[in-house]
Design an enzyme around this catalytic site. Structure first.
Site, PDB file in Angstrom:
ATOM      1  N   LYS A  11       0.853  -1.197   0.000  1.00 39.91           N
ATOM      2  CA  LYS A  11       0.000   0.000   0.000  1.00 39.91           C
ATOM      3  C   LYS A  11       0.887   1.244   0.000  1.00 39.91           C
ATOM      4  O   LYS A  11       2.059   1.182   0.422  1.00 39.91           O
ATOM      5  CB  LYS A  11      -0.936   0.025   1.207  1.00 39.91           C
ATOM      6  CG  LYS A  11      -0.255  -0.012   2.587  1.00 39.91           C
ATOM      7  CD  LYS A  11       0.096   1.351   3.153  1.00 39.91           C
ATOM      8  CE  LYS A  11       0.721   1.262   4.539  1.00 39.91           C
ATOM      9  NZ  LYS A  11       1.459   2.492   4.931  1.00 39.91           N
ATOM     10  N   PRO A  94       9.893  -3.967  -0.087  1.00 39.27           N
ATOM     11  CA  PRO A  94      10.949  -3.738   0.911  1.00 39.27           C
ATOM     12  C   PRO A  94      10.368  -3.751   2.320  1.00 39.27           C
ATOM     13  O   PRO A  94       9.231  -3.329   2.529  1.00 39.27           O
ATOM     14  CB  PRO A  94      11.470  -2.332   0.561  1.00 39.27           C
ATOM     15  CG  PRO A  94      10.949  -2.001  -0.781  1.00 39.27           C
ATOM     16  CD  PRO A  94       9.748  -2.849  -1.030  1.00 39.27           C
ATOM     17  N   VAL A  95      11.159  -4.265   3.285  1.00 45.67           N
ATOM     18  CA  VAL A  95      10.673  -4.338   4.671  1.00 45.67           C
ATOM     19  C   VAL A  95      10.956  -3.011   5.381  1.00 45.67           C
ATOM     20  O   VAL A  95      11.872  -2.277   5.009  1.00 45.67           O
ATOM     21  CB  VAL A  95      11.308  -5.517   5.446  1.00 45.67           C
ATOM     22  CG1 VAL A  95      10.967  -6.842   4.775  1.00 45.67           C
ATOM     23  CG2 VAL A  95      12.810  -5.348   5.566  1.00 45.67           C
ATOM     24  N   ALA A  97       9.436  -0.176   5.308  1.00 47.62           N
ATOM     25  CA  ALA A  97       9.490   0.851   4.269  1.00 47.62           C
ATOM     26  C   ALA A  97       8.281   1.779   4.297  1.00 47.62           C
ATOM     27  O   ALA A  97       8.235   2.764   3.574  1.00 47.62           O
ATOM     28  CB  ALA A  97       9.586   0.184   2.888  1.00 47.62           C
ATOM     29  N   LEU A  99       5.400   0.617   3.403  1.00 47.63           N
ATOM     30  CA  LEU A  99       4.597   0.108   2.283  1.00 47.63           C
ATOM     31  C   LEU A  99       3.675  -1.033   2.712  1.00 47.63           C
ATOM     32  O   LEU A  99       3.019  -1.653   1.875  1.00 47.63           O
ATOM     33  CB  LEU A  99       5.528  -0.373   1.156  1.00 47.63           C
ATOM     34  CG  LEU A  99       6.408   0.716   0.533  1.00 47.63           C
ATOM     35  CD1 LEU A  99       7.453   0.095  -0.394  1.00 47.63           C
ATOM     36  CD2 LEU A  99       5.555   1.727  -0.240  1.00 47.63           C
ATOM     37  N   GLY A 102       4.748  -6.310   5.592  1.00 48.07           N
ATOM     38  CA  GLY A 102       4.393  -7.341   6.575  1.00 48.07           C
ATOM     39  C   GLY A 102       2.889  -7.446   6.734  1.00 48.07           C
ATOM     40  O   GLY A 102       2.332  -8.553   6.830  1.00 48.07           O
ATOM     41  N   SER A 103       2.219  -6.300   6.743  1.00 48.00           N
ATOM     42  CA  SER A 103       0.757  -6.287   6.891  1.00 48.00           C
ATOM     43  C   SER A 103       0.095  -6.985   5.711  1.00 48.00           C
ATOM     44  O   SER A 103      -0.900  -7.703   5.877  1.00 48.00           O
ATOM     45  CB  SER A 103       0.249  -4.841   6.969  1.00 48.00           C
ATOM     46  OG  SER A 103       0.894  -4.146   7.998  1.00 48.00           O
ATOM     47  N   ALA A 104       0.637  -6.772   4.522  1.00 47.83           N
ATOM     48  CA  ALA A 104       0.083  -7.419   3.325  1.00 47.83           C
ATOM     49  C   ALA A 104       0.219  -8.935   3.435  1.00 47.83           C
ATOM     50  O   ALA A 104      -0.717  -9.683   3.106  1.00 47.83           O
ATOM     51  CB  ALA A 104       0.811  -6.912   2.076  1.00 47.83           C
ATOM     52  N   ASP A 136      -2.113  -1.890  10.180  1.00 47.37           N
ATOM     53  CA  ASP A 136      -2.386  -1.748   8.744  1.00 47.37           C
ATOM     54  C   ASP A 136      -2.972  -3.023   8.122  1.00 47.37           C
ATOM     55  O   ASP A 136      -3.282  -3.045   6.934  1.00 47.37           O
ATOM     56  CB  ASP A 136      -1.099  -1.385   7.981  1.00 47.37           C
ATOM     57  CG  ASP A 136      -0.689   0.056   8.212  1.00 47.37           C
ATOM     58  OD1 ASP A 136      -1.578   0.884   8.530  1.00 47.37           O
ATOM     59  OD2 ASP A 136       0.505   0.361   8.063  1.00 47.37           O
TER      60      ASP A 136
HETATM   61  O1  C5P Z   1       0.103  -1.844  15.015  1.00 42.66           O
HETATM   62  P1  C5P Z   1       1.527  -1.887  14.623  1.00 42.66           P
HETATM   63  O2  C5P Z   1       2.259  -3.065  15.202  1.00 42.66           O
HETATM   64  O3  C5P Z   1       1.744  -1.764  13.159  1.00 42.66           O
HETATM   65  O4  C5P Z   1       2.186  -0.595  15.269  1.00 42.66           O
HETATM   66  C1  C5P Z   1       3.567  -0.467  15.471  1.00 42.66           C
HETATM   67  C2  C5P Z   1       3.816   0.731  16.400  1.00 42.66           C
HETATM   68  O5  C5P Z   1       3.456   1.941  15.717  1.00 42.66           O
HETATM   69  C3  C5P Z   1       2.971   0.742  17.656  1.00 42.66           C
HETATM   70  O6  C5P Z   1       3.600   0.037  18.683  1.00 42.66           O
HETATM   71  C4  C5P Z   1       2.887   2.217  17.967  1.00 42.66           C
HETATM   72  O7  C5P Z   1       4.070   2.661  18.580  1.00 42.66           O
HETATM   73  C5  C5P Z   1       2.845   2.849  16.593  1.00 42.66           C
HETATM   74  N1  C5P Z   1       1.470   3.137  16.119  1.00 42.66           N
HETATM   75  C6  C5P Z   1       0.734   4.160  16.709  1.00 42.66           C
HETATM   76  N2  C5P Z   1      -0.530   4.422  16.252  1.00 42.66           N
HETATM   77  C7  C5P Z   1      -1.072   3.712  15.237  1.00 42.66           C
HETATM   78  C8  C5P Z   1      -0.336   2.675  14.627  1.00 42.66           C
HETATM   79  C9  C5P Z   1       0.931   2.413  15.095  1.00 42.66           C
HETATM   80  O8  C5P Z   1       1.216   4.830  17.626  1.00 42.66           O
HETATM   81  N3  C5P Z   1      -2.301   4.019  14.818  1.00 42.66           N
END
Ligand code: C5P
Length: 285
Positions: A11, A94-95, A97, A99, A102-104, A136
């Protein structure tokens, strides 16, 4: 069916705004997210037991730290599926990044297991499981062009952008998502994206109107050297004819939107020397 092959699409953030810091350590977001053709290729096969994953990148863990494994665990806990799965991921995205690579992958695991096991979980349920794995992931479950709010899981369908030539550049540095969120001060955000204007441009089918509004509040919170590099890449993209350019997510990938395939190719060539990787892709519904 016991085996499946699926694309896990990256994305880009057409816009990224941070609305508020929450008490649970996350932030409330307001972003326009867009799927692109750049993707990882995944194979998934049901087995008698265990969760196995292999990738073509030696630095990606193949154990419980892998987000694909976490997604498979979440699916199994929800459905009670007690068999196993073997997953192969050919990484191109790319990791670290911005993009959603990992979520995809995680979203594709949920979709793939749903199909292979015949569990028939709804998209809403898959998004709920996805959120337990990463912010994501819900968007990646559905894809397309969406307004994402809350942590990223409150999704609103927008008029699709369609197929727009996109050059995605990965610089020679990475940005840590948690540390950039930690540096961000919501009260110090001076400029914000015109999200409403972008949504209206999407409704009009006005690609240029979307492209001139791409904007990411995180660019203003990057360390100086990284900020300078992002500006430099955007400058080259714009000089090569991009209708608009921005960093995606928490970076460090930077993209530009182009009217023609030729202009996109020229930009990609201009940037190949100073970026780690450059991809010519398209946005996709
Ligand atoms: O949910 P995810 O593991 O992708 O989030 C990684 C880090 O990004 C969270 O631990 C947080 O520090 C930050 N984050 C945030 N607010 C969001 C998404 C991510 O603060 N809406």
């Amino acid at each position: 069916m016991s085996k499946i092959k699926l694309d896990a699409r990256a994305k880009i953030n057409l816009s990224l705004d941070v609305v508020a810091r929450r008490d649970d350590g996350y932030h409330d977001m307001r972003m326009v997210l867009q799927s692109v053709t750049l993707c990882d290729s995944m194979t998934m096969e049901l087995t008698d037991g265990g969760i196995e994953v292999g990738t073509n990148r030696h630095f990606i863990p193949n154990d419980e730290r892998n987000i694909a494994v976490k997604a498979a665990r979440a699916f199994m806990a929800e459905t009670g599926y007690s068999g196993g799965v073997r997953m192969g991921i050919e990484k191109r995205i790319p990791v670290c990044a911005g993009l959603g690579g990992g979520s995809a992958d995680a979203a594709t695991v949920l979709r793939g297991l749903n199909e292979l096991t015949g569990a028939h979980l709804s998209d809403e349920k898959l998004c709920e499981l996805g959120l337990s794995v990463g912010s994501d992931v819900p968007f990646c479950v559905v894809g397309g062009t969406k307004l994402a709010e809350g942590r990223g899981e409150v999704l609103t369908e927008l008029s699709p952008l369609g197929s727009v030539h996109t050059v995605i550049c990965m610089p020679h540095f990475h940005v840590s998502t948690p540390s950039l969120f930690a540096k961000l001060r919501v009260g110090r955000i001076r400029l914000r994206p015109d999200t409403q204007g972008m949504i209206q441009a999407l409704e009009r089918g006005d690609v240029r109107g979307v492209a001139v509004r791409v904007f990411n509040v995180f660019e203003a919170f990057l360390p100086k050297r990284e900020a300078d590099m992002v500006q430099r890449i955007k400058g080259v993209l714009n000089d090569s004819g991009a209708m608009g350019s921005s960093m995606s997510g928490t970076g460090a990938a930077v993209y530009g939107l182009f009217e023609t395939a030729e202009a996109a190719q020229t930009a990609a060539e201009a940037l190949s020397g100073e970026c780690r990787e450059v991809f010519v892709a398209k946005t996709i519904n």
